[in-house]
Design an enzyme around this catalytic site. Structure first.
Site, PDB file in Angstrom:
ATOM      1  N   ARG A 134     -24.437-107.289  -1.259  1.00 41.10           N
ATOM      2  CA  ARG A 134     -23.068-107.358  -1.803  1.00 41.10           C
ATOM      3  C   ARG A 134     -22.710-107.320  -3.117  1.00 41.10           C
ATOM      4  O   ARG A 134     -21.626-106.937  -3.347  1.00 41.10           O
ATOM      5  CB  ARG A 134     -22.377-108.456  -1.119  1.00 41.10           C
ATOM      6  CG  ARG A 134     -22.063-108.433   0.456  1.00 41.10           C
ATOM      7  CD  ARG A 134     -21.400-109.683   1.061  1.00 41.10           C
ATOM      8  NE  ARG A 134     -22.138-110.922   0.865  1.00 41.10           N
ATOM      9  CZ  ARG A 134     -23.085-111.328   1.527  1.00 41.10           C
ATOM     10  NH1 ARG A 134     -23.292-110.547   2.644  1.00 41.10           N
ATOM     11  NH2 ARG A 134     -23.855-112.567   1.387  1.00 41.10           N
ATOM     12  N   THR A 178     -28.439-111.381   0.676  1.00 41.42           N
ATOM     13  CA  THR A 178     -27.722-110.489   0.625  1.00 41.42           C
ATOM     14  C   THR A 178     -26.504-110.409  -0.305  1.00 41.42           C
ATOM     15  O   THR A 178     -25.753-109.587  -0.594  1.00 41.42           O
ATOM     16  CB  THR A 178     -26.950-109.941   1.903  1.00 41.42           C
ATOM     17  OG1 THR A 178     -26.365-111.336   2.558  1.00 41.42           O
ATOM     18  CG2 THR A 178     -28.211-109.671   3.118  1.00 41.42           C
ATOM     19  N   ASP A 318     -20.475-122.104  13.912  1.00 47.53           N
ATOM     20  CA  ASP A 318     -20.748-121.003  12.792  1.00 47.53           C
ATOM     21  C   ASP A 318     -19.484-120.745  12.057  1.00 47.53           C
ATOM     22  O   ASP A 318     -19.320-119.926  11.594  1.00 47.53           O
ATOM     23  CB  ASP A 318     -21.255-119.717  13.798  1.00 47.53           C
ATOM     24  CG  ASP A 318     -21.903-119.039  12.386  1.00 47.53           C
ATOM     25  OD1 ASP A 318     -22.375-119.362  11.466  1.00 47.53           O
ATOM     26  OD2 ASP A 318     -21.707-117.747  12.537  1.00 47.53           O
ATOM     27  N   LYS A 345     -13.961-119.207   7.991  1.00 43.32           N
ATOM     28  CA  LYS A 345     -14.093-118.718   9.243  1.00 43.32           C
ATOM     29  C   LYS A 345     -13.108-119.451  10.074  1.00 43.32           C
ATOM     30  O   LYS A 345     -12.688-118.836  11.042  1.00 43.32           O
ATOM     31  CB  LYS A 345     -15.645-118.605   9.703  1.00 43.32           C
ATOM     32  CG  LYS A 345     -16.291-117.591   9.152  1.00 43.32           C
ATOM     33  CD  LYS A 345     -17.812-117.626  10.131  1.00 43.32           C
ATOM     34  CE  LYS A 345     -18.581-116.496   9.475  1.00 43.32           C
ATOM     35  NZ  LYS A 345     -19.956-116.720  10.457  1.00 43.32           N
ATOM     36  N   TRP A 406     -16.973-112.171   4.892  1.00 43.50           N
ATOM     37  CA  TRP A 406     -17.260-111.924   3.426  1.00 43.50           C
ATOM     38  C   TRP A 406     -16.375-110.630   2.927  1.00 43.50           C
ATOM     39  O   TRP A 406     -16.504-110.827   1.608  1.00 43.50           O
ATOM     40  CB  TRP A 406     -18.966-111.736   3.466  1.00 43.50           C
ATOM     41  CG  TRP A 406     -19.404-110.487   4.243  1.00 43.50           C
ATOM     42  CD1 TRP A 406     -19.932-110.652   5.377  1.00 43.50           C
ATOM     43  CD2 TRP A 406     -19.222-109.236   3.892  1.00 43.50           C
ATOM     44  NE1 TRP A 406     -20.498-109.471   5.806  1.00 43.50           N
ATOM     45  CE2 TRP A 406     -19.980-108.578   4.765  1.00 43.50           C
ATOM     46  CE3 TRP A 406     -18.594-108.606   2.770  1.00 43.50           C
ATOM     47  CZ2 TRP A 406     -20.050-107.227   4.897  1.00 43.50           C
ATOM     48  CZ3 TRP A 406     -18.831-107.199   2.782  1.00 43.50           C
ATOM     49  CH2 TRP A 406     -19.693-106.271   3.920  1.00 43.50           C
ATOM     50  N   HIS A 622     -30.804-102.675  15.683  1.00 42.30           N
ATOM     51  CA  HIS A 622     -30.836-101.444  16.316  1.00 42.30           C
ATOM     52  C   HIS A 622     -29.754-101.629  17.770  1.00 42.30           C
ATOM     53  O   HIS A 622     -29.586-100.743  18.482  1.00 42.30           O
ATOM     54  CB  HIS A 622     -32.196-101.451  17.287  1.00 42.30           C
ATOM     55  CG  HIS A 622     -32.887-100.986  15.917  1.00 42.30           C
ATOM     56  ND1 HIS A 622     -33.214 -99.551  15.696  1.00 42.30           N
ATOM     57  CD2 HIS A 622     -34.010-101.568  15.233  1.00 42.30           C
ATOM     58  CE1 HIS A 622     -34.184 -99.411  14.890  1.00 42.30           C
ATOM     59  NE2 HIS A 622     -34.872-100.638  14.531  1.00 42.30           N
TER      60      HIS A 622
END
Length: 705
Positions: A134, A178, A318, A345, A406, A622
């Site tokens: 980021r 990240t 979460d 969140k 984010w 994937h």
């Protein structure tokens, strides 16, 4: 003007005030300056993280005249989600595999490129995570970057030469980075992610900016009491946990959301969710589980605890608080308050006194079925009975994607509004059938300790919106429904403008006070990165990276419906201005891979069933159900899967690690073959069916436990 970075290596530019190849030594005073318009010096432009610029050259009267000024083709990049920096005429940005580039901010000419050689670092090692980042940080003539594999690196901003590099965690851990490092007061702060990948205990570390030596470390949750506590804060936190929580790590990983308050000399970190998600496993007797889902204020010199505010006590959904922490001075009931603005969140917008950590106000900015409101006397949420799925499955809003993730929000002190990329989704939580007493995550296999699936009934007909929120009145000023999910962060300016890119490839400018659309540009590819602005020689630029990425790009069918298939659309860095005249070729139209049909491959259903289990850890990139969303190739359409040797060289040996596919040396021959049969089975099952799903709602959320 078009530039292709691979053809420009070796070019140079003087970026100093008289000294060749030496960048300006901007530090905290410059990084806190809200008045300058020439640079974008920090992740949120300044230490205040407002993503607001006082520039007015581009405004509501002329924004419709914006055109492409220059652009760079980035053919070797995949998902691009980062915020570029601009320092004294030079733009710095990070791409796939943490490669850092410096370019002339007026034309895109490459100055230098730094490759941290992530591929070599992860070769032959078991690894998880993402190939994107980021952002980066600038401080005193240096660029600070963190790599996916866990290193923090200092780079000379003038030359691109590495100054120092430190490893922030052991490579045997199932962690990754990240987020952007945060440089402040002679130090650089970094955390990590990986709560879902194993039993992890979160922490942040500050390193000396000059040398890379560790200055201090702050753990987010307490460890085993038998080992003693690192400090009084951990001893206090341990009182809010039950059972043998340390066997599960506890979590709290701080992967995003760092803010330095130069005025108060305070550091704020946003903390993450529990490891595992389900509190019944990690802390079976309940408790607040500090410092999960908190804003924690620390002494920037020592890392000592100052105060905390917990947004979601005993988190079991979460509901991280890793989102933006914006600093603003607000007039509330006639009193000037130094405030933090925070939209985590869990769906409530918080205004917090940044001196003391005391709650000023909190109201829901989306539907919140887990809690009815925030009790202003205690600062705690009033939970809805049954929301902890204690009596069976429960539909919970917001979903784990969060009411806000984010993707950066911005604050405009002229309009007094915060501009939030908002999500409206509900998820069904259940732990039925899970052995709560004996459940245990392992490194690299991880787990959530809960089953989740998309709720049958959703809160709105659309899954996302752009929302202008008044933090003083604690109410929405305006909002715009959006047909696609996972839209990018926002930028706001004194020109009464808000800019945002969307996952459908559109880049738009809105009137900040009303939400009216004033300008629209089709980038030809989904946008995940937030825009920035800067002014050089009297010309104001608006710039952003274009490259579909982030968690939604790995989701599956709904992301696939956008058509941003892996390897089809070249990524770009685009800069706009009112004077722009660059000609930019259109990208290919959306593409939908067709699964290969190979009648010579005989599928063994038993092997395919085992392969489905092996594939569990592959789906995050994937795609769930083997339908790729754009982050990685769609294996159903890959001829390489048909070749046993080629498939082994990719999956086991990691020959495509440079494209973000690290080798998995621990995988067995049987597992490889089982995986091939599962891929072929799914290809046959989907080869003649119509594309399913809807960009309106990511309904293919995989059931996980």
């Amino acid at each position: 003007m078009k530039k292709t970075v691979t053809a420009l290596i070796g070019l140079s530019l003087l970026v100093s005030c008289g000294n060749k190849n030496q960048a300006p030594l901007f530090a905290d005073v410059a990084l806190a300056d809200e008045k300058q318009t020439s640079d974008w010096l920090a992740y949120g432009r300044t230490h205040n993280e407002r993503r607001y610029s006082p520039a007015t050259d581009i405004n509501t009267n002329n924004v419709a005249d914006l055109k492409v000024d220059w652009f760079i083709e980035l053919p070797n990049d995949v998902g691009l989600v980062s915020t570029p920096l601009v320092v004294n005429g030079v733009m710095y940005f990070t791409g796939t595999m943490n490669i850092i580039r410096a370019v002339d901010a007026t034309n895109g000419s490459l100055i230098w490129e730094y490759d941290p050689k992530v591929v070599e670092e992860v070769k032959g090692k078991r690894k998880i995570g993402w190939a994107h980042s980021r952002g980066i940080s600038f401080y005193e003539g240096r660029i600070f970057a963190a790599t996916w594999d866990g290193r923090l690196i200092a780079i000379d901003a003038g030359t691109g030469a590495e100054i120092w590099s430190v490893r922030t965690y052991d490579m045997e851990r199932s962690l990754y980075i990240t987020g952007a490092p945060k440089a402040f007061k002679g130090k650089v702060l970094i955390g990590n992610g990986g709560t879902e990948n194993g039993p992890t205990r979160g922490w942040v570390t500050a390193y000396e900016a000059d040398t890379g030596e560790e200055a201090w470390k702050f753990y987010i949750v307490p460890g085993n009491p038998a080992d003693g506590f690192e400090n009084a804060a951990m001893e206090m936190a341990a009182e809010t946990w039950t059972g043998d929580w340390w066997k599960h790590g506890g979590g709290g990983n701080a992967w995003h959301g760092f803010t330095y308050d130069a005025e108060l000399d305070m550091l704020y970190i946003g903390t993450g969710n529990g490891s595992p998600w389900n509190q019944k496993i990690r802390s079976p007797g309940g408790g607040d589980n500090l410092f999960l889902s908190c804003i924690v204020a620390l002494n920037p010199d020592t890392g000592e605890y100052v105060w905390h505010y917990q947004t979601t006590p005993g988190d079991t959904w979460d509901y991280t608080s890793n989102m933006d922490i914006i600093l603003a001075d607000l007039n509330i009931e006639g009193e000037e308050r130094k405030a933090i603005l925070h939209a985590p969140k869990n769906g409530f917008f918080y205004v917090i006194d940044r001196k003391t950590g005391k709650l000023i106000s909190a109201e829901p900015y989306v539907e919140t079925t887990w809690a009815s409101h925030i009790d202003m006397k205690t600062g705690r949420p009033v939970e809805v009975e049954g929301s902890r799925y204690e009596d069976g499955p429960a539909d919970i809003t917001p979903s784990p994607w969060g009411a806000h993730n984010w993707q950066a929000m911005s604050y405009n002190p002229q309009t007094g509004l915060v501009y939030i990329p908002t999500h409206h989704l509900s998820t069904n939580f259940s732990d039925e059938g899970i052995d709560l007493e004996n459940w245990q995550a392992r490194e690299f296999t991880g787990g959530l300790g809960v089953r989740r699936k998309f709720s049958d009934k959703q809160p709105r007909e659309y899954s996302a919106s752009l929302q202008a929120w008044d933090p003083v009145k604690q109410e929405v000023a305006w909002y715009l429904p959006q047909e696609t999910f996972w839209n990018a962060g926002t930028l706001t300016t004194a020109g009464n403008l808000v800019f945002q890119g969307r996952s459908d490839g559109k880049f738009l400018a809105y009137e900040a006070s009303t939400g009216e659309i004033l300008w629209e540009f089709d980038a030809g590819l989904g946008i995940s990165a937030p825009p920035i602005t800067y002014t050089i020689n009297g010309r104001q630029y608006i710039s952003l990276l274009v490259g579909f990425g982030g968690g939604f790009a790995g989701l599956g069918a709904d992301a696939a419906e956008l058509g941003w298939s892996y390897g089809i659309h070249s990524r770009r860095l685009i800069s706009f201005s009112l004077e722009g005249s660059a000609e930019m070729a259109a990208l290919p139209p959306p593409y939908f891979p067709e699964p290969l049909n190979d009648p010579n491959f005989t599928i063994n259903d038993e092997m395919a069933a085992r392969g489905a289990i092996v594939y569990t850890s592959c789906g995050v990139c994937h795609g769930s159900g083997l339908i790729a969303g754009g982050m990685a190739p769609d294996l159903r359409a890959s001829a390489l899967v048909l070749n046993k040797e080629a498939f082994s060289s990719i999956v086991r040996d990691g020959i495509l690690a440079g494209r973000g596919m690290p080798g998995q040396p621990e995988i067995t021959e049987r597992e490889l073959e089982d995986l091939r049969h599962y891929v072929r089975q799914r290809a046959m099952e989907t080869s003649t069916s119509d594309r399913t799903g809807s960009t309106n709602n990511p309904r293919k959320e995989v059931e996980s436990h």
